[in-house]
Design an enzyme around this catalytic site. Structure first.
Site, PDB file in Angstrom:
ATOM      1  N   SER A  34      66.478  -9.912  31.418  1.00  0.00           N
ATOM      2  CA  SER A  34      67.683  -9.090  31.279  1.00  0.00           C
ATOM      3  C   SER A  34      68.053  -8.328  32.556  1.00  0.00           C
ATOM      4  CB  SER A  34      67.526  -8.108  30.108  1.00  0.00           C
ATOM      5  OG  SER A  34      67.471  -8.825  28.908  1.00  0.00           O
ATOM      6  N   LYS A  85      63.216  -4.520  17.448  1.00  0.00           N
ATOM      7  CA  LYS A  85      64.547  -4.850  16.920  1.00  0.00           C
ATOM      8  C   LYS A  85      64.803  -4.277  15.522  1.00  0.00           C
ATOM      9  CE  LYS A  85      65.618  -9.110  19.446  1.00  0.00           C
ATOM     10  NZ  LYS A  85      65.993 -10.513  19.335  1.00  0.00           N
ATOM     11  N   ASP A 121      72.764 -11.337  19.147  1.00  0.00           N
ATOM     12  CA  ASP A 121      72.190 -12.686  18.974  1.00  0.00           C
ATOM     13  C   ASP A 121      73.171 -13.556  18.177  1.00  0.00           C
ATOM     14  OD1 ASP A 121      69.848 -12.319  20.399  1.00  0.00           O
ATOM     15  OD2 ASP A 121      68.723 -11.602  18.667  1.00  0.00           O
ATOM     16  N   ALA A 145      62.901 -18.384   9.635  1.00  0.00           N
ATOM     17  CA  ALA A 145      63.401 -17.281   8.800  1.00  0.00           C
ATOM     18  C   ALA A 145      63.029 -15.936   9.419  1.00  0.00           C
ATOM     19  CB  ALA A 145      62.843 -17.405   7.385  1.00  0.00           C
ATOM     20  N   GLY A 147      63.563 -13.158  12.947  1.00  0.00           N
ATOM     21  CA  GLY A 147      64.681 -12.365  13.442  1.00  0.00           C
ATOM     22  C   GLY A 147      65.850 -13.200  13.954  1.00  0.00           C
ATOM     23  N   ARG A 168      58.496 -22.575   7.504  1.00  0.00           N
ATOM     24  CA  ARG A 168      57.091 -22.910   7.223  1.00  0.00           C
ATOM     25  C   ARG A 168      56.591 -22.123   6.006  1.00  0.00           C
ATOM     26  NH1 ARG A 168      52.890 -21.231  11.814  1.00  0.00           N
ATOM     27  NH2 ARG A 168      53.833 -19.235  11.340  1.00  0.00           N
ATOM     28  N   GLY A 253      68.644 -23.176  24.617  1.00  0.00           N
ATOM     29  CA  GLY A 253      68.401 -21.764  24.303  1.00  0.00           C
ATOM     30  C   GLY A 253      68.952 -20.818  25.360  1.00  0.00           C
TER      31      GLY A 253
END
Ligand SMILES: NC(=O)c1ccc[n+]([C@@H]2O[C@H](COP(=O)([O-])OP(=O)(O)OC[C@H]3O[C@@H](n4cnc5c(N)ncnc54)[C@H](OP(=O)(O)O)[C@@H]3O)[C@@H](O)[C@H]2O)c1
Length: 288
Positions: A34, A85, A121, A145, A147, A168, A253
């Protein structure tokens, strides 16, 4: 002499008492890209004398004290990464609607002492995808599943996508599916992708140093399908290599990383982010 040259090159010497500071907080934080991406973007827009971006390691137990300090010191933007977060939400004055649904914040804007939380995001997923298709009505398989998956699922459903979550751990998939109002299944049950327009890997499978792993080992893709991988190190994961080889369109990504950073940049500076500059900075970092 080398130090002075380095400082001049980085325009550190242009920092003054009026410089508006933003930071990224996390633990660990040394790996964060960042500061690189935001500071290079300030330089590209010739605003490096007005804005500066730093990384600060903040341990879990210090989060409350740090946010109180941020509020008083007038630090403008606070990017949040693992493990903060979710926990930061307790310290905010306002929470954006989608960030509240997701239950996680990666961006805080300090508006005269009022801390407002967002989750960019979502833009990281939506912006690259919208460049290729219209999201409404598309069938999308979201792997994971955690963040990142939560941001993708709520952001995509908000745009009218038809989602099935594959994870998973069943309990985590079910919890998210019930909250979001979509379908779910075990990741191990996913054997066939032809039902889906888009497949998104929001797990950490394939992340450095496990570059040879894919969450969809041995499963075929179709040309025309879009495969997005949230993993950004390596630049092109095994999943993306397999998908590209079979004719699918891919979103790396790093595209997601750059778009979430671009949305933060706009919130922190009020300026439109130089997305191409940011992309090149990151590509150069990864020697692409
Ligand atoms: N590009 C970007 O801008 C961006 C932004 C955010 C995150 N990310 C990346 O997205 C990935 C996920 O991040 P996150 O914050 O969502 O992490 P997280 O909350 O810890 O969630 C991790 C997810 O990965 C799954 N998982 C982990 N190891 C697995 C394995 N061996 N097999 C199958 N599933 C596995 C977990 O499944 P269980 O529920 O079964 O544990 C969970 O669904 C990371 O690689 C992160 O770097 C990228």
């Amino acid at each position: 002499l080398r130090l002075v040259k380095a400082l001049l090159q980085r325009k550190v010497m242009s920092i003054s008492a009026n410089t508006i500071i933003s930071i990224v907080i996390g633990d660990p934080i040394e790996h964060s890209l960042s500061p690189l991406i935001h500071n290079q973007a300030y330089q590209a827009l010739n605003i490096a004398d007005q804005f500066a971006f730093f990384a600060v390691r903040v341990q879990k137990d210090d989060l409350g004290a740090v946010l109180a300090g941020i509020r008083c010191m007038g630090i403008r933007g606070i990017s949040c990464t693992v493990p903060h977060k979710v926990a930061v939400i307790d310290y905010l004055d306002e929470l954006d609607g989608l960030a509240a649904k997701i239950g996680a914040v990666n961006t805080i804007v300090n508006q005269d002492g009022k801390l407002c939380g967002y989750n960019t995001d979502i833009q990281g997923v939506l912006v690259p995808l919208e460049k290729l298709i219209s999201i409404s009505g598309k069938k999308i398989a979201v792997l994971g599943a955690g963040g990142a998956a939560r941001a993708a699922v709520f952001g995509l459903i908000d745009q009218g996508a038809d989602i099935c979550i594959f994870n998973r751990t069943a309990s985590r998939a079910e919890t998210l599916a019930v909250e979001a109002g979509c379908q779910w299944n075990l990741l191990s049950e996913l054997k066939e992708l032809s039902d889906y327009d888009v497949i998104m890997n929001m797990t950490s499978v394939g992340m450095f140093p496990n570059n040879e792993e894919s969450p969809l080992e041995g499963i075929s893709f179709e040309s025309g399908q879009i495969v997005l991988d949230a993993v950004y190190n390596p630049y092109e994961t095994k999943l993306l290599k397999d998908a590209r080889r079979q004719g699918a369109r891919i979103i790396a990504g790093l595209e997601m990383f750059v778009e979430q950073a671009a949305a933060q940049f706009a919130l922190y500076t009020g300026c439109q982010a130089p997305v191409d500059v940011m992309k090149n900075v990151i590509k150069k970092y990864f020697n692409r």
